[in-house]
Design an enzyme around this catalytic site. Sequence first.
Site, PDB file in Angstrom:
ATOM      1  N   PHE A  15     -12.548  -5.773   3.044  1.00  9.10           N
ATOM      2  CA  PHE A  15     -13.574  -4.891   3.623  1.00  9.10           C
ATOM      3  C   PHE A  15     -14.470  -4.295   2.529  1.00  9.10           C
ATOM      4  CE2 PHE A  15     -13.866  -0.231   5.068  1.00  9.10           C
ATOM      5  CZ  PHE A  15     -15.115  -0.385   5.629  1.00  9.10           C
ATOM      6  N   ILE A  16     -13.912  -3.458   1.678  1.00 10.26           N
ATOM      7  CA  ILE A  16     -14.735  -2.799   0.655  1.00 10.26           C
ATOM      8  C   ILE A  16     -15.172  -3.807  -0.401  1.00 10.26           C
ATOM      9  CG2 ILE A  16     -14.810  -0.952  -1.075  1.00 10.26           C
ATOM     10  CD1 ILE A  16     -12.559   0.434   0.567  1.00 10.26           C
ATOM     11  N   LEU A  39      -6.697 -14.172  -0.087  1.00  6.38           N
ATOM     12  CA  LEU A  39      -7.021 -14.412   1.327  1.00  6.38           C
ATOM     13  C   LEU A  39      -5.794 -14.176   2.204  1.00  6.38           C
ATOM     14  CD1 LEU A  39      -9.397 -17.525   1.141  1.00  6.38           C
ATOM     15  CD2 LEU A  39      -9.983 -15.094   1.095  1.00  6.38           C
ATOM     16  N   ASP A  63      -3.503 -15.025  -6.596  1.00  5.11           N
ATOM     17  CA  ASP A  63      -2.608 -13.937  -6.181  1.00  5.11           C
ATOM     18  C   ASP A  63      -2.381 -13.035  -7.400  1.00  5.11           C
ATOM     19  OD1 ASP A  63      -0.492 -12.364  -5.386  1.00  5.11           O
ATOM     20  OD2 ASP A  63       0.698 -14.021  -4.577  1.00  5.11           O
ATOM     21  N   THR A 132      -7.260   5.610  -3.921  1.00  4.27           N
ATOM     22  CA  THR A 132      -7.436   6.331  -2.662  1.00  4.27           C
ATOM     23  C   THR A 132      -7.147   7.824  -2.823  1.00  4.27           C
ATOM     24  OG1 THR A 132      -6.454   6.570  -0.458  1.00  4.27           O
ATOM     25  CG2 THR A 132      -5.035   5.675  -2.148  1.00  4.27           C
ATOM     26  N   ASP A 133      -7.705   8.626  -1.907  1.00  2.00           N
ATOM     27  CA  ASP A 133      -7.401  10.068  -1.922  1.00  2.00           C
ATOM     28  C   ASP A 133      -5.983  10.339  -1.408  1.00  2.00           C
ATOM     29  OD1 ASP A 133      -7.797   9.479   0.771  1.00  2.00           O
ATOM     30  OD2 ASP A 133      -9.241  11.087   1.138  1.00  2.00           O
ATOM     31  N   GLU A 134      -5.359   9.321  -0.783  1.00  2.00           N
ATOM     32  CA  GLU A 134      -4.024   9.549  -0.205  1.00  2.00           C
ATOM     33  C   GLU A 134      -2.974   9.831  -1.273  1.00  2.00           C
ATOM     34  OE1 GLU A 134      -2.773   6.979   2.932  1.00  2.00           O
ATOM     35  OE2 GLU A 134      -4.759   6.841   3.787  1.00  2.00           O
ATOM     36  N   TYR A 157       2.507   3.294   1.385  1.00  2.00           N
ATOM     37  CA  TYR A 157       1.202   2.846   0.869  1.00  2.00           C
ATOM     38  C   TYR A 157       0.727   3.767  -0.247  1.00  2.00           C
ATOM     39  CZ  TYR A 157      -3.898   2.667   0.553  1.00  2.00           C
ATOM     40  OH  TYR A 157      -5.190   2.631   0.077  1.00  2.00           O
ATOM     41  N   LYS A 161       0.044   3.150  -4.286  1.00  2.00           N
ATOM     42  CA  LYS A 161      -1.254   3.350  -4.944  1.00  2.00           C
ATOM     43  C   LYS A 161      -1.120   4.387  -6.067  1.00  2.00           C
ATOM     44  CE  LYS A 161      -4.791   1.775  -4.102  1.00  2.00           C
ATOM     45  NZ  LYS A 161      -5.477   0.520  -4.519  1.00  2.00           N
ATOM     46  N   ASN A 186     -11.629   8.002   3.437  1.00  2.00           N
ATOM     47  CA  ASN A 186     -11.682   6.909   4.430  1.00  2.00           C
ATOM     48  C   ASN A 186     -13.065   6.290   4.529  1.00  2.00           C
ATOM     49  OD1 ASN A 186      -9.327   8.597   5.214  1.00  2.00           O
ATOM     50  ND2 ASN A 186      -9.183   7.083   6.847  1.00  2.00           N
ATOM     51  N   ARG A 288       2.287   8.580  14.069  1.00  2.00           N
ATOM     52  CA  ARG A 288       2.680   7.820  12.871  1.00  2.00           C
ATOM     53  C   ARG A 288       3.771   8.611  12.128  1.00  2.00           C
ATOM     54  NH1 ARG A 288      -2.228   6.638   8.809  1.00  2.00           N
ATOM     55  NH2 ARG A 288      -2.466   4.729  10.029  1.00  2.00           N
TER      56      ARG A 288
END
Length: 349
Positions: A15-16, A39, A63, A132-134, A157, A161, A186, A288
Amino acid sequence: MEFTKRILITGGAGFIGSHLVRLFVNKYPNYLIVNFDKLTYAGNLENLSDVDQKSNYRFFKGDICSPEDIQKAFEEYEISDVIHLAAESHVDRSISGPMEFVKTNVIGTVNLLERARGAWSEGEHVFHHVSTDEVYGSLGETGLFEESTAYDPRSPYSASKASSDHFVNAYFHTYGLPVKLSNCSNNYGSHHFPEKLIPLMIHNIQNNQPLPVYGKGENIRDWLWVVDHARAIDTIFHEGRLGESYNVGGLNEWTNIELVRFLCRLMDEKLGREKGESEKLITFVKDRAGHDMRYAIDASKIEKELGWKPSVTFEEGLSKTVDWYLNNQGWLEKVTSGAYQEYYQKMYS
Ligand code: NAD
Ligand code: DAU
């Protein structure tokens, strides 16, 4: 042509990554852009069909868990810089299967760092790690994540990260590897795999399927248009200071339920439906596990130091995003056939 930089963008079919590859291939004809991607289910070369014929673009199927694949790409293209996005990126999948996240996000990142350390003994190089901010954990009602906020990851996740960020910083301090980091909130926009909130809701609204909102829908996220994230990476890669982290965010907080309602109103208009029709599809489902309550970014460092800020309002960005999905039915149909159905049944039935 003699390229001035030869950049390996990992995860460029995602995506990004695909937005970043597009930006770099078009903006920097004097750079060679090598898209290194395994992929997985999330990688799709069709995301790049508008740039894949350009003379400064190459695709390498590889990979990051394989040091041999990485070495081959580094040697074949004499890689001078890395922008690292390849990752397992979906929190729910990390809850059902954490090991894949450890392998790709932690070991894969260290494999890349090792290769860069081995290959770059002289000259100017940058290893930009996209995070990520997570990693900062979960906020209460007030406060913002700053670059100095202590790491407190709470999902498999975000733990993977956070670990990759620590390794990137360790390579800077221990070996002097020229690293830069960015931690973003996000993203939303075109080519977003419909396992994530916004594209999943767009797909389900369109198909009159239930809109599964976790818990009470009160969790808060800060949403940024993906093209603005790609612009931020471009800015940090070129102008950010080595060894520094930059937070990137949209100053755009929404509870999930308000966001889904907003999307319903927007799509009622675009689809010519009665006002309120799509909202009837909202269904509250099981929360979740360990669901982080609130993310919000203080992006003042990148704004003050590097002059970056978001270029569109959420209303504009979301409207463009919905239009893209409505005009690209074929893309959605392809990615939601096959394995997606199995995932969806497991997650939501
Ligand atoms: P994505 O899941 O859409 O794409 C990930 C890409 O990485 C895919 O093309 C996939 O094929 C590739 N990939 C996965 N495993 C690989 C491996 N072992 N070797 C090579 N390629 C592999 O992810 P995204 O949402 O585009 O996120 C990209 C990066 O940005 C990730 O590192 C993510 O943690 C980070 N990030 C994402 C967001 C967001 O909102 N999506 C926000 C902040 C940071
Ligand atoms: O903050 C940056 C992160 O944002 C990135 O690092 C991750 O790669 C990216 O996936 C995203 O993580 P989130 O977990 O915040 O995104 P997601 O789209 O999965 O969920 C957004 C919110 O919506 C979250 O509070 C969970 C909720 N949700 C999600 C789905 C898929 C629902 O209520 N229903 C759903 O069906």
